[in-house]
Design a protein around this motif. Sequence first.
Motif, PDB file in Angstrom:
ATOM      1  N   GLU A  29       0.825  -1.218   0.000  1.00 10.99           N
ATOM      2  CA  GLU A  29       0.000   0.000   0.000  1.00 10.99           C
ATOM      3  C   GLU A  29       0.854   1.261   0.000  1.00 10.99           C
ATOM      4  OE1 GLU A  29      -2.479  -0.329   3.415  1.00 10.99           O
ATOM      5  OE2 GLU A  29      -3.697  -1.976   2.592  1.00 10.99           O
ATOM      6  N   GLN A  30       2.061   1.156   0.534  1.00 11.18           N
ATOM      7  CA  GLN A  30       2.975   2.307   0.589  1.00 11.18           C
ATOM      8  C   GLN A  30       3.919   2.352  -0.614  1.00 11.18           C
ATOM      9  OE1 GLN A  30       2.639   4.684   2.851  1.00 11.18           O
ATOM     10  NE2 GLN A  30       0.956   3.494   3.758  1.00 11.18           N
ATOM     11  N   GLY A  31       3.662   1.475  -1.591  1.00 12.43           N
ATOM     12  CA  GLY A  31       4.482   1.475  -2.786  1.00 12.43           C
ATOM     13  C   GLY A  31       5.848   0.844  -2.632  1.00 12.43           C
ATOM     14  N   ARG A  32       6.010   0.007  -1.583  1.00 12.09           N
ATOM     15  CA  ARG A  32       7.288  -0.681  -1.342  1.00 12.09           C
ATOM     16  C   ARG A  32       7.016  -2.173  -1.193  1.00 12.09           C
ATOM     17  NH1 ARG A  32      11.832  -1.234  -1.443  1.00 12.09           N
ATOM     18  NH2 ARG A  32      12.657  -1.177   0.680  1.00 12.09           N
ATOM     19  N   PRO A  33       6.730  -2.865  -2.295  1.00  6.48           N
ATOM     20  CA  PRO A  33       6.399  -4.289  -2.224  1.00  6.48           C
ATOM     21  C   PRO A  33       7.492  -5.092  -1.521  1.00  6.48           C
ATOM     22  CG  PRO A  33       5.977  -3.428  -4.416  1.00  6.48           C
ATOM     23  CD  PRO A  33       6.715  -2.358  -3.680  1.00  6.48           C
ATOM     24  N   PRO A  49       8.693  -1.816  14.968  1.00  8.76           N
ATOM     25  CA  PRO A  49       9.151  -0.497  14.521  1.00  8.76           C
ATOM     26  C   PRO A  49      10.385  -0.574  13.635  1.00  8.76           C
ATOM     27  CG  PRO A  49       8.587  -0.436  16.846  1.00  8.76           C
ATOM     28  CD  PRO A  49       8.570  -1.879  16.430  1.00  8.76           C
ATOM     29  N   GLU A  50      11.298  -1.492  13.952  1.00 10.03           N
ATOM     30  CA  GLU A  50      12.513  -1.607  13.144  1.00 10.03           C
ATOM     31  C   GLU A  50      12.201  -2.172  11.764  1.00 10.03           C
ATOM     32  OE1 GLU A  50      17.046  -3.406  13.273  1.00 10.03           O
ATOM     33  OE2 GLU A  50      15.688  -3.763  14.952  1.00 10.03           O
ATOM     34  N   SER A  58      13.817   5.580   7.343  1.00  8.89           N
ATOM     35  CA  SER A  58      13.728   6.336   8.589  1.00  8.89           C
ATOM     36  C   SER A  58      12.857   7.569   8.412  1.00  8.89           C
ATOM     37  CB  SER A  58      15.131   6.736   9.042  1.00  8.89           C
ATOM     38  OG  SER A  58      15.081   7.474  10.227  1.00  8.89           O
ATOM     39  N   GLY A  59      11.967   7.787   9.381  1.00  6.69           N
ATOM     40  CA  GLY A  59      11.134   8.985   9.357  1.00  6.69           C
ATOM     41  C   GLY A  59      10.025   8.973   8.333  1.00  6.69           C
ATOM     42  N   HIS A  60       9.649   7.801   7.834  1.00  7.14           N
ATOM     43  CA  HIS A  60       8.587   7.723   6.833  1.00  7.14           C
ATOM     44  C   HIS A  60       7.287   8.290   7.427  1.00  7.14           C
ATOM     45  CE1 HIS A  60       5.664   6.078   3.999  1.00  7.14           C
ATOM     46  NE2 HIS A  60       6.686   5.884   3.162  1.00  7.14           N
ATOM     47  N   PRO A  61       6.578   9.146   6.684  1.00 10.92           N
ATOM     48  CA  PRO A  61       5.380   9.809   7.247  1.00 10.92           C
ATOM     49  C   PRO A  61       4.245   8.854   7.610  1.00 10.92           C
ATOM     50  CG  PRO A  61       5.592  10.234   4.874  1.00 10.92           C
ATOM     51  CD  PRO A  61       6.876   9.629   5.323  1.00 10.92           C
ATOM     52  N   ALA A  62       4.237   7.653   7.016  1.00 10.10           N
ATOM     53  CA  ALA A  62       3.157   6.706   7.305  1.00 10.10           C
ATOM     54  C   ALA A  62       3.566   5.650   8.337  1.00 10.10           C
ATOM     55  CB  ALA A  62       2.706   6.011   6.025  1.00 10.10           C
ATOM     56  N   ALA A  63       4.733   5.773   8.941  1.00  8.62           N
ATOM     57  CA  ALA A  63       5.241   4.731   9.843  1.00  8.62           C
ATOM     58  C   ALA A  63       4.278   4.442  10.994  1.00  8.62           C
ATOM     59  CB  ALA A  63       6.610   5.118  10.384  1.00  8.62           C
ATOM     60  N   ALA A  64       3.814   5.480  11.667  1.00 11.48           N
ATOM     61  CA  ALA A  64       2.927   5.275  12.818  1.00 11.48           C
ATOM     62  C   ALA A  64       1.616   4.630  12.375  1.00 11.48           C
ATOM     63  CB  ALA A  64       2.654   6.608  13.516  1.00 11.48           C
ATOM     64  N   GLU A  65       1.101   5.054  11.244  1.00  9.77           N
ATOM     65  CA  GLU A  65      -0.146   4.490  10.717  1.00  9.77           C
ATOM     66  C   GLU A  65       0.032   3.009  10.364  1.00  9.77           C
ATOM     67  OE1 GLU A  65      -2.850   4.861   6.653  1.00  9.77           O
ATOM     68  OE2 GLU A  65      -1.502   6.497   7.216  1.00  9.77           O
TER      69      GLU A  65
END
Length: 210
Positions: A29-33, A49-50, A58-65
């Motif tokens: 969904e984030q474009g990283r198959p 998280p890792e 690192s710091g991807h805006p959708a990480a928490a989601e």
Amino acid sequence: MTALLFDFNGTLSDDEGVQCAIFRELFAEQGRPLSEQEYFDELAGRSDPEIVERWLGSGHPAAAEVLERRVQLFRERAGDGSTVPPHVREAVLRAAGRSRLAIVSGAARAEVDTVLRATGLDVFEVIVTAEDVTRGKPDPEGYLLALLRLRLQAADAVAIEDSPPGIEAANAAGVRCVAVLGTVPRERLGQADEIVPRLDAGLVDRLLTR
């Protein structure tokens, strides 16, 4: 032996296939198959998280989601406890009362608690999850924290793991490590002190009579 320190995903809960499927969905969904082989070769055994940071950056805006959605999907698909085999449940209950028990996991506390409640395995004195540490496996922080909370030395415990990062973490904490087969091939578990076919009551009996 005073304490058994269990990994969760892939060790207590036979869920690495579930984990892989969830991460593949979310990363696509984030474009990283992510392929199944890439998950097991590069990510299995690391903290949630890792895993997200390593794959999305690192710091991807959708990480928490992504992390929040991952926990939700895991609880939907494995929250009924069906990923804990009967022989694993028997092993844990056999150890309860005979040994001090802890979980050292890179998973979220919510998913660990959900599965433990569903299987009647609320018998762990200490549970260390992703929220409790700043560095996940292979860093030893989780194991060192579990030992601190148990007020034990590394020599008083055995870790039970299923992946190279977990084994590395236990080794770095000075804890003897038994690796169970199932997540990765035997040849990738060579840093463990011992490799066994599975976690069962026989293994627990043997560890607790040494």
